[in-house]
Design a protein around this motif. Structure first.
Motif, PDB file in Angstrom:
ATOM      1  N   LEU A   1      61.008  17.933  42.336  1.00  0.00           N
ATOM      2  CA  LEU A   1      62.170  18.491  43.032  1.00  0.00           C
ATOM      3  C   LEU A   1      63.418  17.631  42.832  1.00  0.00           C
ATOM      4  O   LEU A   1      64.516  18.157  42.625  1.00  0.00           O
ATOM      5  CB  LEU A   1      61.881  18.630  44.528  1.00  0.00           C
ATOM      6  CG  LEU A   1      60.968  19.770  44.948  1.00  0.00           C
ATOM      7  CD1 LEU A   1      60.799  19.775  46.458  1.00  0.00           C
ATOM      8  CD2 LEU A   1      61.507  21.097  44.476  1.00  0.00           C
ATOM      9  N   ALA A   2      63.243  16.317  42.888  1.00  0.00           N
ATOM     10  CA  ALA A   2      64.388  15.422  42.707  1.00  0.00           C
ATOM     11  C   ALA A   2      64.931  15.545  41.284  1.00  0.00           C
ATOM     12  O   ALA A   2      66.153  15.588  41.077  1.00  0.00           O
ATOM     13  CB  ALA A   2      63.980  13.988  43.004  1.00  0.00           C
TER      14      ALA A   2
ATOM     15  N   GLU B   1      70.822  23.082  40.792  1.00  0.00           N
ATOM     16  CA  GLU B   1      71.139  22.204  41.920  1.00  0.00           C
ATOM     17  C   GLU B   1      71.307  23.008  43.201  1.00  0.00           C
ATOM     18  O   GLU B   1      72.190  23.859  43.333  1.00  0.00           O
ATOM     19  CB  GLU B   1      72.424  21.435  41.613  1.00  0.00           C
ATOM     20  CG  GLU B   1      72.817  20.468  42.696  1.00  0.00           C
ATOM     21  CD  GLU B   1      74.088  19.716  42.339  1.00  0.00           C
ATOM     22  OE1 GLU B   1      74.622  19.079  43.237  1.00  0.00           O
ATOM     23  OE2 GLU B   1      74.541  19.785  41.187  1.00  0.00           O
ATOM     24  N   ALA B   2      70.449  22.738  44.198  1.00  0.00           N
ATOM     25  CA  ALA B   2      70.482  23.464  45.464  1.00  0.00           C
ATOM     26  C   ALA B   2      71.389  22.759  46.468  1.00  0.00           C
ATOM     27  O   ALA B   2      72.118  23.400  47.209  1.00  0.00           O
ATOM     28  CB  ALA B   2      69.089  23.598  46.037  1.00  0.00           C
TER      29      ALA B   2
ATOM     30  N   GLU C   1      72.840  18.345  47.583  1.00  0.00           N
ATOM     31  CA  GLU C   1      73.168  17.007  47.079  1.00  0.00           C
ATOM     32  C   GLU C   1      71.975  16.377  46.338  1.00  0.00           C
ATOM     33  O   GLU C   1      70.845  16.425  46.812  1.00  0.00           O
ATOM     34  CB  GLU C   1      73.574  16.110  48.239  1.00  0.00           C
ATOM     35  CG  GLU C   1      74.834  16.545  48.950  1.00  0.00           C
ATOM     36  CD  GLU C   1      76.065  16.322  48.112  1.00  0.00           C
ATOM     37  OE1 GLU C   1      76.111  15.349  47.348  1.00  0.00           O
ATOM     38  OE2 GLU C   1      76.989  17.154  48.216  1.00  0.00           O
ATOM     39  N   LYS C   2      72.285  15.742  45.220  1.00  0.00           N
ATOM     40  CA  LYS C   2      71.231  15.123  44.398  1.00  0.00           C
ATOM     41  C   LYS C   2      70.548  13.980  45.140  1.00  0.00           C
ATOM     42  O   LYS C   2      69.334  13.804  45.056  1.00  0.00           O
ATOM     43  CB  LYS C   2      71.838  14.593  43.102  1.00  0.00           C
ATOM     44  CG  LYS C   2      72.470  15.638  42.251  1.00  0.00           C
ATOM     45  CD  LYS C   2      73.194  15.003  41.091  1.00  0.00           C
ATOM     46  CE  LYS C   2      73.985  16.073  40.362  1.00  0.00           C
ATOM     47  NZ  LYS C   2      74.804  15.524  39.322  1.00  0.00           N
ATOM     48  N   GLU C   3      71.340  13.183  45.850  1.00  0.00           N
ATOM     49  CA  GLU C   3      70.797  12.001  46.526  1.00  0.00           C
ATOM     50  C   GLU C   3      69.901  12.375  47.705  1.00  0.00           C
ATOM     51  O   GLU C   3      68.941  11.673  48.015  1.00  0.00           O
ATOM     52  CB  GLU C   3      71.934  11.104  47.015  1.00  0.00           C
ATOM     53  CG  GLU C   3      72.766  10.503  45.898  1.00  0.00           C
ATOM     54  CD  GLU C   3      73.814  11.470  45.333  1.00  0.00           C
ATOM     55  OE1 GLU C   3      74.149  12.471  45.989  1.00  0.00           O
ATOM     56  OE2 GLU C   3      74.277  11.212  44.204  1.00  0.00           O
ATOM     57  N   ILE C   4      70.193  13.481  48.378  1.00  0.00           N
ATOM     58  CA  ILE C   4      69.411  13.888  49.548  1.00  0.00           C
ATOM     59  C   ILE C   4      67.987  14.268  49.140  1.00  0.00           C
ATOM     60  O   ILE C   4      67.034  14.019  49.873  1.00  0.00           O
ATOM     61  CB  ILE C   4      70.114  15.059  50.288  1.00  0.00           C
ATOM     62  CG1 ILE C   4      71.406  14.552  50.903  1.00  0.00           C
ATOM     63  CG2 ILE C   4      69.213  15.647  51.353  1.00  0.00           C
ATOM     64  CD1 ILE C   4      72.214  15.610  51.592  1.00  0.00           C
TER      65      ILE C   4
END
Length: 155
Positions: free
Chosen positions: A99-100, A109-110, A112-115
């Protein structure tokens, strides 16, 4: 008591220096010939740790590992790679990693990438700390066991 007698007898046999060195006679329960038979397999060399053959003992003992107990999984250098390798054998960790990584693709991209990386990092950190504490406890126990005083009964 019978075991101690056997150990005592065996120690005396090993320490006895006689002219039949290298010969083998089967134990009382096994059938034997009238004369002892020569051992055709490997020979075993026993050297005293202290005494006139100390240098020879040290040279021979370098080839073999000691009898210390080591049950730890990791060392300081191998902890992070081995721990991550073991953690990514779990399906849940692979799912969160997928998922990341998928979230870094701009089309998919759903949010924020970091979240997306936070759950994975939290799980990896908590399990890593738990494994490090377990391994450290194993190390302390091994150290305790290896430093116990023992008595050797022989002869």
């Amino acid at each position: 008591m019978e075991r101690f007698q056997w150990v005592r007898h065996r120690c005396r046999q090993l320490l006895a220096i006689d002219s039949e060195r290298g010969w083998y006679s089967p134990p009382d329960g096994l059938p034997s010939k009238s004369s002892p038979q020569k051992v055709s397999a490997r020979r075993r060399t026993v050297l005293a740790r202290h005494g006139p053959h100390q240098e020879e003992y040290e040279a021979m003992s370098k080839k073999y590992k000691g009898n210390s107990i080591c049950t730890t999984k990791y060392s300081l250098l191998t902890f992070i790679p081995m721990n991550l390798f073991q953690q990514f054998h779990r399906a849940a960790n692979l799912y969160f990693l997928f998922l990341a990584l998928l979230n870094w693709v701009p089309v998919v991209e759903a949010f924020e990438k970091e979240i997306t990386m936070i759950p994975l990092l939290v799980v990896l950190t908590v399990i890593g700390i738990k494994d490090a504490l377990e391994d450290y406890r194993r190390y302390l126990f091994d150290k305790k066991v290896n430093n116990n005083l023992v008595r050797v009964f022989c002869g």
